[in-house]
Structure formats: structure tokens, C-alpha cells
Enzyme design. Structure first.
Site, mmCIF file in Angstrom:
data_model
loop_
_atom_site.group_PDB
_atom_site.id
_atom_site.type_symbol
_atom_site.label_atom_id
_atom_site.label_comp_id
_atom_site.label_asym_id
_atom_site.label_seq_id
_atom_site.Cartn_x
_atom_site.Cartn_y
_atom_site.Cartn_z
ATOM 1 N N ASP A 1 -6.626 -2.300 11.452
ATOM 2 C CA ASP A 1 -5.398 -1.521 11.628
ATOM 3 C C ASP A 1 -5.302 -1.187 13.119
ATOM 4 O OD1 ASP A 1 -3.145 0.011 11.137
ATOM 5 O OD2 ASP A 1 -4.190 1.589 10.026
ATOM 6 N N CYS B 1 0.818 -1.212 0.000
ATOM 7 C CA CYS B 1 0.000 0.000 0.000
ATOM 8 C C CYS B 1 0.853 1.264 0.000
ATOM 9 C CB CYS B 1 -0.912 -0.017 1.223
ATOM 10 S SG CYS B 1 -2.269 1.142 1.044
HETATM 11 O O1 LIG Z 1 -0.318 5.014 4.644
HETATM 12 C C1 LIG Z 1 -0.847 6.061 5.012
HETATM 13 O O2 LIG Z 1 -0.209 7.126 5.051
HETATM 14 C C2 LIG Z 1 -2.288 6.081 5.411
HETATM 15 C C3 LIG Z 1 -2.850 7.294 5.730
HETATM 16 C C4 LIG Z 1 -4.183 7.364 6.089
HETATM 17 C C5 LIG Z 1 -4.956 6.230 6.122
HETATM 18 C C6 LIG Z 1 -4.408 4.989 5.811
HETATM 19 C C7 LIG Z 1 -3.073 4.897 5.454
HETATM 20 N N1 LIG Z 1 -2.485 3.664 5.163
HETATM 21 C C8 LIG Z 1 -3.020 2.422 5.600
HETATM 22 O O3 LIG Z 1 -2.661 2.216 6.957
HETATM 23 C C9 LIG Z 1 -2.538 0.828 7.225
HETATM 24 C C10 LIG Z 1 -1.299 0.508 8.047
HETATM 25 O O4 LIG Z 1 -0.148 1.061 7.540
HETATM 26 P P1 LIG Z 1 1.324 0.651 8.103
HETATM 27 O O5 LIG Z 1 1.705 -0.619 7.390
HETATM 28 O O6 LIG Z 1 1.231 0.486 9.577
HETATM 29 O O7 LIG Z 1 2.200 1.780 7.702
HETATM 30 C C11 LIG Z 1 -2.579 0.136 5.874
HETATM 31 O O8 LIG Z 1 -3.855 -0.449 5.745
HETATM 32 C C12 LIG Z 1 -2.458 1.236 4.862
HETATM 33 O O9 LIG Z 1 -3.271 0.917 3.747
#
Ligand SMILES: O=C(O)c1ccccc1N[C@@H]1O[C@H](COP(=O)(O)O)[C@@H](O)[C@H]1O
Length: 227
Positions: A135, A7
Site C-alpha cells: 500500500d 475491500c
Molecule cells: O480502508 C480503510 O479504511 C483502511 C483503514 C485502515 C487500514 C486499511 C484500510 N484499507 C486498506 O487500504 C488499502 C488501500 O485502500 P485504497 O484503495 O487506497 O482506499 C487496501 O489494502 C485496503 O484493504
């Protein structure tokens, strides 16, 4: 659905590297305040350059904005990572909605909460959800924080929900911990943003490759029969 989602892809080079590594889904983040926000014209180029599933990540966007991105970037799923209610999403009910639940570590019954959310979404709108994304909650943030959920508290989700909507595990996953997370939670899919970067918004191809390899091996070792 998909198994391994990388992502926060912001450029074509990272998209191709993720697909070459074996990821079967790319996340395109349209949240302007994220360091992983992708411009619409770049999202269009990523769509033209890749043939995997593309998931749009949205935070409190209007349904018109989400529908526009859906068409422009040929998305397959719409990840709802803000404060949206099911009622607000009715106009885009056919756009592969993936609701997100941010869990804090002090929830007493996380699996119960997820199931309640799932049932709320399906009963309000009447669409068949394929998946819920979990999350970790970080106050004041929507996602991409690198914080981990309590994996042990999520064990049993798919059994209790009778496999009606798969669990996508996100939050703080890295090449080093994703196999353990899969063994404990047994999710349908995993999702990573910050854990495979060299800097916010830029993927590290080695970390991406290691993440996909570790996740693929862990999913394979779960075996089809005991999932
Ligand atoms: O990645 C981002 O900046 C973000 C911002 C706002 C909402 C979601 C976002 N990303 C999503 O967050 C989770 C966890 O991310 P991480 O692997 O802990 O960095 C994931 O589902 C991203 O799609």
C-alpha cells in the site's frame, strides 16, 4: 489465492454486488476508526450470503480479537495493516497471514524492502506466506487513503522473490488506472477500497463492476506464460 479483492465491504448488498461483478475476494475491515469498519454481526451475514474468499483487515488488534472475527466471519486470510510484528502473530500463524508494507515514494529499494520483510516474517515464525500486500504510505494513516504507490519501482518483485509469495497491489487503484497498474507491476492480485465507492463505506456498483472488468482483462492480457 485470489485475484481481485474489493475491500471495505460494510453491508450484504455491496457484498453481493461485488461477487456478481466477478470479484473473487471481499475485504472485511474490523478497524473501528475506519469509515469502512464492519460490525461483526454484519460480517457474519455477509459470510452467510457469499461464497468467495473473505479477508479480514486488522489494525493493531489483539490476536484474540482477530481469532474471534476469523471464526465469526469464516475468514480465509488475515490482512495485517497496522504496526504488528511477526513475533506478535505467532498465536495465529495458521490464519492465512497477509503482511502489509506501506511504501513511501522516496524508498530507494522498495522491492528489496518487501523481500526483507517477507524473509523476516517467514524466518521468525516459520509459516509459508502466500502473499505480501503493498500500500502507499501516508503519514498518520494506516490505509484506505486512495494514495498510490510508485508502481514502476515495484516491477520485478515476483521475479526476485522467485514467486514464493505473490504481491497484492493496493493503494489508490480505480477503474480507470487498475489496468495500467497491472501492466506495470504484474502483481498476483489487486485490492481496492476507496476507489470504488460512492461515499466512504458505501460501494458504487458501477465502479465495482468497471474495476473488476478492467482488472480481469488486464490480468488476462498478461498471459500465463510471461508472468
Ligand atoms: O480502508 C480503510 O479504511 C483502511 C483503514 C485502515 C487500514 C486499511 C484500510 N484499507 C486498506 O487500504 C488499502 C488501500 O485502500 P485504497 O484503495 O487506497 O482506499 C487496501 O489494502 C485496503 O484493504
Amino acid at each position: 489465492m485470489f485475484r481481485i479483492k474489493i475491500c471495505g465491504i460494510t453491508n450484504v448488498e455491496d457484498a453481493i454486488a461485488a461477487v456478481d461483478a466477478g470479484a473473487d475476494a471481499l475485504g472485511l475491515n474490523f478497524y473501528k476508526k475506519s469509515p469502512r469498519c464492519v460490525e461483526l454481526d454484519v460480517a457474519r451475514k455477509i459470510a452467510a450470503a457469499t461464497e468467495v474468499v473473505r479477508v479480514g483487515v486488522f489494525v493493531n488488534h489483539s490476536t484474540e480479537e482477530m481469532a474471534h472475527a476469523w471464526n465469526e466471519a469464516s475468514l480465509s486470510y488475515t490482512q495485517i495493516h497496522g504496526d504488528e510484528t511477526p513475533e506478535m502473530l505467532k498465536p495465529i500463524a495458521d490464519m492465512g497471514i497477509i503482511p502489509v508494507r506501506r511504501l513511501s515514494r522516496d524508498e530507494t529499494d522498495p522491492v528489496g524492502l518487501l523481500i526483507r520483510d517477507f524473509l523476516h516474517f517467514t524466518s521468525e515464525i516459520g509459516w509459508a506466506l502466500e502473499a505480501m500486500l503493498v500500500d502507499a504510505a501516508v503519514p498518520g494513516e494506516y490505509g484506505g487513503t486512495g494514495a498510490k504507490a510508485d508502481w514502476h519501482s515495484l516491477h520485478g518483485y515476483e521475479l526476485r522473490l522467485d514467486s514464493r509469495a505473490g504481491l497484492i497491489l493496493a493503494g489508490g487503484l480505480t477503474p480507470d488506472n487498475v489496468a495500467e497498474a497491472i501492466r506495470i507491476v504484474r502483481p498476483a492480485a489487486v485490492d481496492v477500497a476507496s476507489g470504488v465507492e460512492s461515499a466512504p463505506g458505501k460501494k458504487d456498483p458501477v465502479k465495482v463492476r468497471d474495476f473488476v472488468a478492467a482488472a480481469s482483462e488486464a490480468f488476462a492480457s498478461l498471459g500465463a506464460s510471461d508472468r
